[in-house]
Design an enzyme around this catalytic site. Sequence first.
Site, short mmCIF file in Angstrom:
data_model
loop_
_atom_site.label_atom_id
_atom_site.label_comp_id
_atom_site.label_asym_id
_atom_site.label_seq_id
_atom_site.Cartn_x
_atom_site.Cartn_y
_atom_site.Cartn_z
N LEU A 67 0.84 -1.21 0.00
CA LEU A 67 0.00 0.00 0.00
C LEU A 67 0.87 1.25 0.00
O LEU A 67 2.02 1.21 0.41
CB LEU A 67 -0.90 -0.04 1.25
CG LEU A 67 -1.75 -1.30 1.33
CD1 LEU A 67 -2.30 -1.50 2.73
CD2 LEU A 67 -2.87 -1.25 0.31
N PRO A 68 0.30 2.39 -0.43
CA PRO A 68 1.13 3.59 -0.58
C PRO A 68 1.71 4.15 0.72
O PRO A 68 2.91 4.39 0.80
CB PRO A 68 0.19 4.60 -1.24
CG PRO A 68 -0.90 3.80 -1.87
CD PRO A 68 -1.05 2.57 -1.02
N ASN A 89 -2.84 4.29 4.74
CA ASN A 89 -3.49 3.19 4.01
C ASN A 89 -3.27 1.86 4.72
O ASN A 89 -4.17 1.02 4.78
CB ASN A 89 -2.96 3.09 2.57
CG ASN A 89 -3.08 4.39 1.81
OD1 ASN A 89 -2.10 4.89 1.27
ND2 ASN A 89 -4.27 4.97 1.77
N THR A 99 6.15 0.84 2.04
CA THR A 99 7.15 1.64 2.76
C THR A 99 6.38 2.59 3.67
O THR A 99 5.70 3.50 3.19
CB THR A 99 8.02 2.45 1.79
OG1 THR A 99 8.62 1.56 0.86
CG2 THR A 99 9.10 3.21 2.54
N LYS A 136 15.05 0.46 4.65
CA LYS A 136 14.46 1.01 3.41
C LYS A 136 14.54 2.55 3.40
O LYS A 136 14.88 3.17 2.39
CB LYS A 136 13.01 0.54 3.32
CG LYS A 136 12.14 1.23 2.30
CD LYS A 136 12.53 0.87 0.88
CE LYS A 136 11.76 1.73 -0.12
NZ LYS A 136 12.13 1.49 -1.48
N LYS A 144 7.36 11.25 0.11
CA LYS A 144 6.81 10.54 1.28
C LYS A 144 7.93 9.82 2.05
O LYS A 144 8.03 9.93 3.27
CB LYS A 144 5.77 9.52 0.80
CG LYS A 144 5.11 8.74 1.88
CD LYS A 144 5.15 7.24 1.84
CE LYS A 144 5.58 6.47 0.69
NZ LYS A 144 5.68 5.04 0.84
P1 NAD Z 1 0.42 2.45 -6.08
O1 NAD Z 1 -0.22 3.70 -5.63
O2 NAD Z 1 0.69 2.23 -7.53
O3 NAD Z 1 -0.46 1.18 -5.59
C1 NAD Z 1 -1.04 1.09 -4.34
C2 NAD Z 1 -2.35 0.34 -4.46
O4 NAD Z 1 -2.94 0.24 -3.15
C3 NAD Z 1 -3.39 1.04 -5.34
O5 NAD Z 1 -3.92 0.13 -6.29
C4 NAD Z 1 -4.47 1.51 -4.35
O6 NAD Z 1 -5.77 1.51 -4.93
C5 NAD Z 1 -4.34 0.47 -3.26
N1 NAD Z 1 -4.83 0.90 -1.95
C6 NAD Z 1 -4.65 2.07 -1.31
N2 NAD Z 1 -5.21 2.06 -0.10
C7 NAD Z 1 -5.78 0.82 0.05
C8 NAD Z 1 -6.48 0.17 1.10
N3 NAD Z 1 -6.74 0.80 2.26
N4 NAD Z 1 -6.90 -1.10 0.91
C9 NAD Z 1 -6.64 -1.73 -0.26
N5 NAD Z 1 -5.98 -1.17 -1.29
C10 NAD Z 1 -5.53 0.08 -1.13
O7 NAD Z 1 1.78 2.34 -5.21
P2 NAD Z 1 3.05 1.45 -5.58
O8 NAD Z 1 3.95 2.20 -6.51
O9 NAD Z 1 2.60 0.07 -5.92
O10 NAD Z 1 3.81 1.48 -4.17
C11 NAD Z 1 3.36 0.69 -3.08
C12 NAD Z 1 4.40 0.82 -1.96
O11 NAD Z 1 5.68 0.34 -2.42
C13 NAD Z 1 4.64 2.27 -1.50
O12 NAD Z 1 4.74 2.29 -0.10
C14 NAD Z 1 5.94 2.66 -2.18
O13 NAD Z 1 6.65 3.65 -1.45
C15 NAD Z 1 6.66 1.34 -2.24
N6 NAD Z 1 7.63 1.21 -3.34
C16 NAD Z 1 7.31 1.62 -4.60
C17 NAD Z 1 8.25 1.48 -5.61
C18 NAD Z 1 7.94 1.94 -7.04
O14 NAD Z 1 8.86 1.99 -7.86
N7 NAD Z 1 6.69 2.26 -7.36
C19 NAD Z 1 9.50 0.93 -5.35
C20 NAD Z 1 9.78 0.49 -4.05
C21 NAD Z 1 8.84 0.63 -3.05
#
Ligand code: NAD
Length: 336
Positions: free
Chosen positions: A103-104, A108, A134, A209, A284
């Site tokens: 989750l973001p 969340n 994260t 992280k 963030k």
């Molecule tokens: P994203 O926003 O693309 O996906 C998050 C998903 O979670 C979305 O589909 C959203 O609808 C869903 N969501 C939000 N709140 C929710 C809830 N309460 N219940 C169920 N679903 C819910 O984010 P992402 O890029 O996939 O990143 C996710 C995590 O991974 C973050 O914490 C980010 O910092 C970390 N991260 C991301 C990357 C990257 O390159 N994108 C790399 C490393 C770590």
Amino acid sequence: MAAYLRLRGAASGLRFWSRRQRPAVANLAVVCSRSMASKTPVGFIGLGNMGNPMAKNLMKHGYPLIIYDVFPDACKEFQDAGEQVVSCPADVAEKADRIITMLPTSINAIEAYSGANGILKKVKKGSLLIDSSTIDPAVSKELAKEVEKMGAVFMDAPVSGGVGAARSRNLTFMVGGVEDEFAAAQELLGCMGSNVVYCGAVGTGQAAKICNNMLLAISMIGTAEAMNLGIRLGLDPKLLAKILNMSSGRCWSSDTYNPVPGVMDGVPSANNYQGGFGATLMAKDLGLAQDSATNTKSPILLGSLAHQIYRMMCAKGYSKKDFSSVFQFLREEETF
Ligand code: NAD
């Protein structure tokens, strides 16, 4: 009252496990039921940029999935592939005793675990809950306490590596939690990443992280500044990148993810900074580093500055672009 006593019993038992080793019998019971059920459904909550390819890798390894995302479209392709989609995190917990959340933000994660229809409403005793989002290490610790009260196990396992690494099963997982449970977590995380590293108690995965991403932000800004200065001094950007990459200034941001358009193929700077790791997520993570530095009285002068730079970028329309767009931001700011 009976339910209250059962809960108390479970909670006190778990406190014992985390202080010393868990009792051999209880330990065996949990491990046996999970390993015997190794291809039983795994819950996955949060099918966004990262969760989508991670869940697909679990499918490739033969795990049936129980899926939930607040954004129903995110579940559609999994439903089409025959996976079971449910309507809230509590229903995931009812049907799966191993759950991964991706989750973001901290808010969340709290909602998915402790909300009105959260995981904790129906979690089964002995379940393994792995949060790969994260988030704030202090929130991970709080969630772990709540999970423990329900007789289940929580581990934080944030990832390094972007969407490409998630697709190619090359993520690095940094895992915090009870060491006895690491092997059980590794069984699942190894299907999605090439490195799964045990860091220590709950929250230490997040700590690792946050430190990594603070360094990444600083080195990306530094690379963008050096490249911009070199270009202003008349150097060809490809030549400058080549020299940096054979010299002491070399880093991941210069040799693998160069922020200057035209220097490398297959990176966000070659695609108008689309895809990749958004500036909002970097802001963030830097906010988490800032909070952690305040709590531990640690000086993070460059980390704080990087936080302000990414916040400014988000306010000025870069929020949806990859974080390497700091190069473009600097070019636009260069009027002073
Ligand atoms: P994203 O926003 O693309 O996906 C998050 C998903 O979670 C979305 O589909 C959203 O609808 C869903 N969501 C939000 N709140 C929710 C809830 N309460 N219940 C169920 N679903 C819910 O984010 P992402 O890029 O996939 O990143 C996710 C995590 O991974 C973050 O914490 C980010 O910092 C970390 N991260 C991301 C990357 C990257 O390159 N994108 C790399 C490393 C770590």
